[in-house]
Design an enzyme around this catalytic site. Structure first.
Site, PDB file in Angstrom:
ATOM      1  N   LYS A   1       8.949   2.338   1.642  1.00 44.80           N
ATOM      2  CA  LYS A   1      10.236   2.894   2.059  1.00 44.80           C
ATOM      3  C   LYS A   1      10.458   2.749   3.549  1.00 44.80           C
ATOM      4  O   LYS A   1      11.577   2.701   4.004  1.00 44.80           O
ATOM      5  CB  LYS A   1      10.214   4.406   1.809  1.00 44.80           C
TER       6      LYS A   1
ATOM      7  N   LYS B   1       0.361   9.879  11.117  1.00 48.61           N
ATOM      8  CA  LYS B   1       1.760  10.159  11.440  1.00 48.61           C
ATOM      9  C   LYS B   1       1.926  10.823  12.795  1.00 48.61           C
ATOM     10  O   LYS B   1       3.015  10.796  13.369  1.00 48.61           O
ATOM     11  CB  LYS B   1       2.411  11.015  10.347  1.00 48.61           C
TER      12      LYS B   1
ATOM     13  N   LYS C   1       1.658  -2.932   1.093  1.00 50.46           N
ATOM     14  CA  LYS C   1       2.424  -2.466  -0.072  1.00 50.46           C
ATOM     15  C   LYS C   1       3.910  -2.389   0.273  1.00 50.46           C
ATOM     16  O   LYS C   1       4.278  -2.160   1.431  1.00 50.46           O
ATOM     17  CB  LYS C   1       1.897  -1.126  -0.588  1.00 50.46           C
TER      18      LYS C   1
HETATM   19  P1  ATP Z   1       6.394   5.517   2.730  1.00 53.44           P
HETATM   20  O1  ATP Z   1       6.555   4.059   2.864  1.00 53.44           O
HETATM   21  O2  ATP Z   1       7.336   6.318   3.609  1.00 53.44           O
HETATM   22  O3  ATP Z   1       4.963   5.976   2.740  1.00 53.44           O
HETATM   23  P2  ATP Z   1       6.505   5.160  -0.059  1.00 53.44           P
HETATM   24  O4  ATP Z   1       7.435   4.050  -0.345  1.00 53.44           O
HETATM   25  O5  ATP Z   1       5.047   4.889  -0.052  1.00 53.44           O
HETATM   26  O6  ATP Z   1       6.924   5.861   1.280  1.00 53.44           O
HETATM   27  P3  ATP Z   1       6.237   7.728  -1.373  1.00 53.44           P
HETATM   28  O7  ATP Z   1       7.355   8.708  -1.374  1.00 53.44           O
HETATM   29  O8  ATP Z   1       5.052   7.993  -0.506  1.00 53.44           O
HETATM   30  O9  ATP Z   1       6.842   6.266  -1.102  1.00 53.44           O
HETATM   31  O10 ATP Z   1       5.716   7.501  -2.832  1.00 53.44           O
HETATM   32  C1  ATP Z   1       6.327   7.911  -4.019  1.00 53.44           C
HETATM   33  C2  ATP Z   1       5.462   7.364  -5.147  1.00 53.44           C
HETATM   34  O11 ATP Z   1       5.595   5.935  -5.243  1.00 53.44           O
HETATM   35  C3  ATP Z   1       3.965   7.622  -4.949  1.00 53.44           C
HETATM   36  O12 ATP Z   1       3.399   8.008  -6.183  1.00 53.44           O
HETATM   37  C4  ATP Z   1       3.416   6.285  -4.507  1.00 53.44           C
HETATM   38  O13 ATP Z   1       2.072   6.093  -4.875  1.00 53.44           O
HETATM   39  C5  ATP Z   1       4.323   5.289  -5.231  1.00 53.44           C
HETATM   40  N1  ATP Z   1       4.429   4.024  -4.496  1.00 53.44           N
HETATM   41  C6  ATP Z   1       4.942   3.876  -3.253  1.00 53.44           C
HETATM   42  N2  ATP Z   1       4.914   2.573  -2.881  1.00 53.44           N
HETATM   43  C7  ATP Z   1       4.369   1.878  -3.930  1.00 53.44           C
HETATM   44  C8  ATP Z   1       4.084   0.490  -4.164  1.00 53.44           C
HETATM   45  N3  ATP Z   1       4.364  -0.421  -3.264  1.00 53.44           N
HETATM   46  N4  ATP Z   1       3.539   0.136  -5.337  1.00 53.44           N
HETATM   47  C9  ATP Z   1       3.259   1.073  -6.264  1.00 53.44           C
HETATM   48  N5  ATP Z   1       3.501   2.387  -6.123  1.00 53.44           N
HETATM   49  C10 ATP Z   1       4.049   2.801  -4.969  1.00 53.44           C
END
Ligand code: ATP
Ligand code: LTN
Length: 327
Positions: free
Chosen positions: A195, A111, A192
């Site tokens: 967000k 980051k 994956k």
């Molecule tokens: P960013 O993209 O900003 O890293 P994110 O979408 O990965 O955000 P987080 O807030 O980091 O979201 O994650 C919240 C929870 O959702 C965590 O437990 C993470 O493992 C899970 N998660 C996030 N994306 C996925 C995905 N594509 N599939 C399964 N679990 C996910």
């Protein structure tokens, strides 16, 4: 009963990956464990932000958590910034972690690389996360693979603190869901769903309407073959659709494939299943969103429950550290 703790940041919009990979599991654990879930607004301060957006995103994320089925009577749901204990304990965690340990965190490297402004908080982020976890005598921390290193650091801090100042903290462990629980991007199935790709065609947002969901699945990337088969390495796009269809209907991806011959049918079936899973969640979300005072009330109840545990832990920490007692 084991104590479970996890946190989610109020940045970006909640998507299908968050729901199937994490939040569903959070809901299930309410009945098996003493579950504590936190909207980590202080963690959202490590990058420049808009105050109105943060306030709205924090309340909205809490409403999503209640809408997916977190029940304030069966678990503790609260906002990190409602307690002073987290930031106070974070300082003590920073003084227990070494500079070298914090410098080795890969999330910080990822980051900070190339960013115009790197806050001190981005560097000490994992110390605040350790405070979140250790304040609740947490046994298990359900998180994605990307958070494993932060949980290891929380463990190392707990062990070091206990060794220096006497038994104070429970040493937590990470609980990582199986790889099948990973939802991939519909346009780039090698990545994956995330967000950070807010609004993009490859991400199904929790609050997307049925037409948007249908459109995104119709445009999902598959491959130039025609066979519907679960093979994540050879057929990442089709396999991702099968995983989503399976997760949405309580079956394995291979079971979900039975009886589906064409890609078009697979996309339609997956869209329909996802729309059905999201429908009740969206209904509850909109009810809650219409009554923000009720959400704030539920969060105040959660904060009181959380504070009862966190303040007792912090008192123990202060005593063992040698801070002069307050009279
Ligand atoms: P960013 O993209 O900003 O890293 P994110 O979408 O990965 O955000 P987080 O807030 O980091 O979201 O994650 C919240 C929870 O959702 C965590 O437990 C993470 O493992 C899970 N998660 C996030 N994306 C996925 C995905 N594509 N599939 C399964 N679990 C996910
Ligand atoms: N860093 C985590 C969010 C988070 C968390 C926590 C997760 C903050 N504090 C404590 C588990 C336990 C993330 O970015 N997903």
């Amino acid at each position: 009963m084991a104590r479970v703790f996890s946190g989610i940041k109020p940045t970006g919009s909640v998507h299908l990956g968050n729901l199937l990979g994490a939040l569903r599991n959070w809901v299930a654990m309410q009945d098996e464990a003493d579950a504590v879930y936190c909207v980590v607004d202080l963690h959202a301060l490590t990058v420049p932000h808009d105050p109105d957006e943060l306030r709205a995103a924090t309340r909205s994320l809490a409403q999503v958590l209640f809408a997916v089925g977190l029940d304030p009577d069966r678990s503790t749901v609260f906002v990190q910034g409602h307690l002073t204990e987290h930031a106070e304990c974070a300082w003590i965690m920073e003084c227990t972690a070494s500079f070298g340990e914090l410098r080795r965190m890969t999330q910080f490297k990822d980051k900070s690389d190339g960013a115009d402004f790197v806050s001190g908080g981005l560097f000490t982020y994992p110390a605040l996360q350790a405070a979140d976890i250790l304040l609740y005598d947490t046994d298990q921390v359900p998180v994605g693979e990307d958070q494993r290193q932060h949980i290891e650091l929380a463990r190392d801090i707990a062990v070091r603190f206990n060794g220096r100042y006497g038994e104070t903290f429970v040493v937590p462990e990470a609980v990582i869901p199986p790889a099948g629980a990973r939802v991939m991007d519909l346009q780039h199935p090698e990545n994956k769903m995330s967000k950070s790709d807010d609004g993009a065609a490859g991400t199904i947002l929790l609050l997307d309407d049925p037409a948007a969901i249908d459109r995104k699945f119709k445009r999902a990337v598959t491959d130039s073959e025609t066979e519907v088969r679960y093979d994540p390495a050879g057929k990442p796009g089709v396999s991702n659709l099968l995983s989503i269809l399976g997760a949405a209907t309580g079956r394995s991806p291979a079971e979900a494939a039975v009886g589906i011959e064409r890609y078009g049918d697979l996309k339609a079936a997956t869209a329909e299943a996802v729309i059905e899973v999201l429908r009740p969640v969206q209904e509850r979300y909109h009810e809650l969103a219409a009554d923000p005072a009720e959400t704030d009330r539920l969060l105040a109840v959660g904060a009181d429950k959380a504070r009862a545990v966190a303040s007792a832990t912090l008192d123990r920490v202060r005593t063992n550290l040698g801070l002069l007692p307050r009279t």
